[in-house]
Design a protein around this motif. Structure first.
Motif, PDB file in Angstrom:
ATOM      1  N   THR A  45      19.074  13.403   0.165  1.00 40.20           N
ATOM      2  CA  THR A  45      19.919  14.267   0.967  1.00 40.20           C
ATOM      3  C   THR A  45      20.524  15.346   0.081  1.00 40.20           C
ATOM      4  OG1 THR A  45      20.500  12.320   2.266  1.00 40.20           O
ATOM      5  CG2 THR A  45      21.865  14.281   2.590  1.00 40.20           C
ATOM      6  N   SER A  46      20.643  16.564   0.603  1.00 42.51           N
ATOM      7  CA  SER A  46      21.279  17.657  -0.153  1.00 42.51           C
ATOM      8  C   SER A  46      22.705  17.281  -0.505  1.00 42.51           C
ATOM      9  CB  SER A  46      21.275  18.945   0.677  1.00 42.51           C
ATOM     10  OG  SER A  46      19.959  19.347   0.977  1.00 42.51           O
ATOM     11  N   LEU A  47      23.129  17.684  -1.705  1.00 42.14           N
ATOM     12  CA  LEU A  47      24.460  17.316  -2.174  1.00 42.14           C
ATOM     13  C   LEU A  47      25.557  17.737  -1.208  1.00 42.14           C
ATOM     14  CD1 LEU A  47      24.367  18.016  -6.033  1.00 42.14           C
ATOM     15  CD2 LEU A  47      24.694  15.826  -4.874  1.00 42.14           C
ATOM     16  N   ASP A  48      25.414  18.930  -0.604  1.00 44.03           N
ATOM     17  CA  ASP A  48      26.468  19.410   0.283  1.00 44.03           C
ATOM     18  C   ASP A  48      26.511  18.662   1.625  1.00 44.03           C
ATOM     19  OD1 ASP A  48      24.046  20.376   1.097  1.00 44.03           O
ATOM     20  OD2 ASP A  48      24.796  22.354   1.692  1.00 44.03           O
ATOM     21  N   ARG A  49      25.533  17.762   1.873  1.00 44.71           N
ATOM     22  CA  ARG A  49      25.508  17.028   3.145  1.00 44.71           C
ATOM     23  C   ARG A  49      25.756  15.528   2.966  1.00 44.71           C
ATOM     24  NH1 ARG A  49      20.873  18.817   7.135  1.00 44.71           N
ATOM     25  NH2 ARG A  49      22.401  17.779   8.503  1.00 44.71           N
ATOM     26  N   VAL A  50      25.993  15.126   1.693  1.00 46.11           N
ATOM     27  CA  VAL A  50      26.229  13.704   1.421  1.00 46.11           C
ATOM     28  C   VAL A  50      27.603  13.303   1.964  1.00 46.11           C
ATOM     29  CG1 VAL A  50      26.556  11.967  -0.364  1.00 46.11           C
ATOM     30  CG2 VAL A  50      24.729  13.667  -0.590  1.00 46.11           C
ATOM     31  N   GLN A  51      27.630  12.255   2.804  1.00 49.43           N
ATOM     32  CA  GLN A  51      28.887  11.742   3.370  1.00 49.43           C
ATOM     33  C   GLN A  51      29.151  10.288   2.979  1.00 49.43           C
ATOM     34  OE1 GLN A  51      28.490  12.399   7.590  1.00 49.43           O
ATOM     35  NE2 GLN A  51      29.438  14.441   7.449  1.00 49.43           N
ATOM     36  N   ILE A  60      26.846  14.613 -11.642  1.00 54.25           N
ATOM     37  CA  ILE A  60      26.079  14.369 -10.415  1.00 54.25           C
ATOM     38  C   ILE A  60      25.106  15.512 -10.168  1.00 54.25           C
ATOM     39  CG2 ILE A  60      26.254  14.183  -7.897  1.00 54.25           C
ATOM     40  CD1 ILE A  60      28.804  12.638  -8.248  1.00 54.25           C
ATOM     41  N   ALA A  61      25.537  16.746 -10.448  1.00 55.10           N
ATOM     42  CA  ALA A  61      24.671  17.913 -10.226  1.00 55.10           C
ATOM     43  C   ALA A  61      23.442  17.831 -11.123  1.00 55.10           C
ATOM     44  CB  ALA A  61      25.448  19.196 -10.473  1.00 55.10           C
ATOM     45  N   GLU A  62      23.649  17.386 -12.422  1.00 58.23           N
ATOM     46  CA  GLU A  62      22.514  17.248 -13.325  1.00 58.23           C
ATOM     47  C   GLU A  62      21.577  16.145 -12.841  1.00 58.23           C
ATOM     48  OE1 GLU A  62      24.208  16.514 -17.111  1.00 58.23           O
ATOM     49  OE2 GLU A  62      24.760  18.612 -17.462  1.00 58.23           O
ATOM     50  N   ARG A  63      22.138  15.040 -12.369  1.00 56.60           N
ATOM     51  CA  ARG A  63      21.323  13.921 -11.895  1.00 56.60           C
ATOM     52  C   ARG A  63      20.559  14.297 -10.607  1.00 56.60           C
ATOM     53  NH1 ARG A  63      22.885   8.860 -14.191  1.00 56.60           N
ATOM     54  NH2 ARG A  63      24.706   9.081 -15.538  1.00 56.60           N
ATOM     55  N   GLN A 108      18.552  19.470  -6.185  1.00 56.80           N
ATOM     56  CA  GLN A 108      19.939  19.199  -5.798  1.00 56.80           C
ATOM     57  C   GLN A 108      20.021  18.224  -4.609  1.00 56.80           C
ATOM     58  OE1 GLN A 108      23.108  20.543  -7.459  1.00 56.80           O
ATOM     59  NE2 GLN A 108      21.327  20.128  -8.766  1.00 56.80           N
ATOM     60  N   ARG A 109      19.220  17.157  -4.712  1.00 55.63           N
ATOM     61  CA  ARG A 109      19.195  16.112  -3.656  1.00 55.63           C
ATOM     62  C   ARG A 109      19.347  14.750  -4.321  1.00 55.63           C
ATOM     63  NH1 ARG A 109      16.024  17.836   1.034  1.00 55.63           N
ATOM     64  NH2 ARG A 109      14.986  15.814   1.100  1.00 55.63           N
ATOM     65  N   ILE A 110      20.110  13.870  -3.683  1.00 60.53           N
ATOM     66  CA  ILE A 110      20.271  12.509  -4.164  1.00 60.53           C
ATOM     67  C   ILE A 110      20.084  11.545  -2.994  1.00 60.53           C
ATOM     68  CG2 ILE A 110      21.843  13.201  -6.030  1.00 60.53           C
ATOM     69  CD1 ILE A 110      24.139  12.112  -4.281  1.00 60.53           C
ATOM     70  N   MET A 111      19.876  10.259  -3.342  1.00 61.36           N
ATOM     71  CA  MET A 111      19.778   9.235  -2.298  1.00 61.36           C
ATOM     72  C   MET A 111      21.159   8.987  -1.696  1.00 61.36           C
ATOM     73  SD  MET A 111      16.635   8.363  -2.006  1.00 61.36           S
ATOM     74  CE  MET A 111      16.688   6.805  -1.146  1.00 61.36           C
ATOM     75  N   ALA A 112      21.239   9.031  -0.350  1.00 62.55           N
ATOM     76  CA  ALA A 112      22.512   8.802   0.348  1.00 62.55           C
ATOM     77  C   ALA A 112      22.238   8.204   1.722  1.00 62.55           C
ATOM     78  CB  ALA A 112      23.288  10.111   0.476  1.00 62.55           C
ATOM     79  N   VAL A 113      23.311   7.676   2.300  1.00 66.34           N
ATOM     80  CA  VAL A 113      23.194   7.065   3.640  1.00 66.34           C
ATOM     81  C   VAL A 113      23.280   8.147   4.705  1.00 66.34           C
ATOM     82  CG1 VAL A 113      24.273   5.489   5.296  1.00 66.34           C
ATOM     83  CG2 VAL A 113      24.171   4.894   2.865  1.00 66.34           C
ATOM     84  N   VAL A 114      22.323   8.157   5.608  1.00 70.48           N
ATOM     85  CA  VAL A 114      22.345   9.081   6.748  1.00 70.48           C
ATOM     86  C   VAL A 114      22.226   8.262   8.040  1.00 70.48           C
ATOM     87  CG1 VAL A 114      21.363  10.991   5.442  1.00 70.48           C
ATOM     88  CG2 VAL A 114      19.837   9.416   6.649  1.00 70.48           C
TER      89      VAL A 114
END
Length: 497
Positions: free
Chosen positions: A166-172, A190-193, A198-204
């Motif tokens: 998920t895009s960083l700006d949409r991670v909740q 977090i930005a480097e990771r 600029q996407r990380i694993m997150a719950v949607v």
């Protein structure tokens, strides 16, 4: 236990002999523990002196024991009609017609004050060959069209949690697996990771329509469409009728709903599912579940109806008698029993009522007539007549005169009865009963109502002040119309005393 091929027979079938398809499967015993499969028509006496008149069911197999039954043809199975004999197919059709007439009582009960006039109108339509019979799918087409349309507009969905990039700006929200994934990425922030994407694993949360209640809805729409098509095939001559159009439109609605559910990725529920909260508490989904269960049980229900046709025939005959008296000129309904209609027949019996089911005043001859069915305490003479339906006739102007009864037999067999022989046997039964002393009972006349097997007929015997009239009729078309006319003709004769 004594067994009889006809209810009025004085000669019993021996224990070595089996009931045959042209027998009525009637027996009498003093102990129900030895009776086998049965329903109790009447009982008499008390304690150790009690006797029972029993009706036994038609067997599911050609030969069955307890009591011994042999040579019976079995019910035609759905989709295997070509394997059934013509005799079995005709018997099954007659059964469905009689069941349809009895089920029309349920609709008539919607207006208790107009019960018999509404039922009369339904049966008048049934005399027309192009009027299709009542069935469960007809009721559902009438009652469930609106709920299905409402559910179609609000198919229930749930939000299900899943992890994805998920895009960083949409991670909740992040769960444990997301945090583990993030900790394994290279970088200090977090930005480097998140890397170049600029996407990380997150719950949607995503919408999902594949819920249990929707799978049941899908299963019902498919089943209802198939049952409706089967009903339509049986009534091709009734294209112009309201019932036909109703079922046809319901089939189209079910097919459309099934297509929408399939496009949403909703599966089909199995018949053994355990209902969840929505299926039990949401009004629309609950009605769908209940209707689905009724259609699933229809094969078992057909087996039960086939076995207990004789009891359903009695229900039909009682309604027929009440309607026939209701239609007589100068007749007034003065009392009516509350009637409780069962969702499913219990041993072939569709409705419960107090005794009598109806009381009429025949104004022109000043007689009160009560229609009695399956009496709890029939009296000795009525029990010995083996007629579990009767008309009780009294003269209100002479309180000292004892009422008399018209015995009504409702014999049912899978093969046609000899009407002349039946009327002669019933006459002998009544004649013998006249010799028995009784202070409170009199049986003056008799009426036999039996299936016509396609052609309505009448026979009667009148001697020594006794009249026995035998009528054969069926549940629809000309045999129903002719039979109703014959009963009305019998009621205009001098049977009222």
């Amino acid at each position: 236990m004594m067994r009889y091929s006809r209810p009025w027979n004085g000669q019993e079938i021996s224990q070595e002999q089996a009931f045959r398809p042209d027998d009525c499967l009637i027996s009498e015993c003093t102990s129900l523990s030895e009776a086998g499969a049965h329903s109790v028509l009447m009982s008499n006496g008390s304690g150790t002196q009690q006797s029972y008149l029993l009706q036994h069911p038609y067997p599911k197999r050609p030969i069955e024991h307890s009591p011994l039954r042999s040579g019976f043809f079995t019910r035609p199975r759905a989709g295997k009609e070509k394997d059934a004999t013509p005799e079995a197919l005709e018997a099954f059709q007659r059964m469905n017609e009689v069941v349809a007439r009895v089920q029309e009582l349920q609709e008539a009960l919607d207006e208790p004050s107009k019960l018999w006039s509404n039922l009369q109108a339904s049966w008048d339509k049934a005399e027309q060959e192009d009027e299709p019979r009542m069935a469960e799918i007809v009721r559902q087409a009438r009652d469930l069209e609106k709920p299905l349309k409402e559910l179609k507009q609000r198919i229930r969905r749930v939000l299900r949690r899943q992890t994805e990039l998920t895009s960083l700006d949409r991670v909740q929200e992040m769960d444990r697996s997301s945090m583990v994934w993030l900790s394994r990425q290279p970088g200090n922030t977090i930005a480097e990771r998140a890397g170049s994407s600029q996407r990380i694993m997150a719950v949607v949360r995503k919408e999902n329509f594949d819920t249990l209640e929707n799978r049941v809805l899908h299963a019902y729409s498919d089943l209802a469409a198939n049952v409706g098509k089967e009903w339509i095939r049986e009534h091709t001559r009734a294209r112009g009728s309201e019932r036909y159009r109703q079922v046809e439109n319901f089939i189209k609605l079910c097919i459309s709903l099934s297509r929408d559910l399939r496009e949403l990725g909703i599966g089909i529920a199995t018949s053994d599912v355990t209902p969840n909260y929505v299926l039990m508490e949401d009004k629309g989904y609950r009605r769908v579940r209940e209707a689905w269960e009724k259609l699933l049980r229809r094969e078992d229900a057909k087996d039960e109806l086939w076995k207990w046709q004789a009891e359903t025939w009695t229900d039909f005959s009682v309604l027929l008698l009440v309607l026939s008296i209701f239609e007589m000129p100068d007749t007034e309904l003065i009392a009516q029993s509350p009637i409780l209609f069962n969702d499913e027949a219990v041993k072939g019996v569709w409705y419960k009522q107090d005794r009598p089911i109806a009381v009429f005043w025949l104004k022109s001859i000043n007689r009160v007539v009560e229609v009695m069915a399956r009496p709890d305490r029939p009296g000795t003479l009525m029990y010995l007549s083996r007629a579990h339906v009767a008309l009780r006739v009294s003269d209100p102007s002479d309180p000292s005169a004892y009422p008399h009864r018209v015995a009504v037999w409702t014999p049912h067999a899978l093969r046609k009865l000899d009407l002349l022989g039946a009327s002669e046997g019933a006459f002998r039964r009544l004649y013998d009963l006249q010799r028995l002393p009784s202070q409170t009972e009199r049986i003056k006349h008799g009426l036999i109502l039996t299936p016509a097997h396609g052609e309505a007929q009448t026979e009667d015997i009148e001697q020594s002040g006794l009249l026995v009239h035998a009528i054969s009729l069926d549940g629809s078309g000309a045999p129903l119309a002719n039979g109703r006319r014959a009963i009305r003709a019998f009621l205009t004769r001098d049977i009222w005393g």
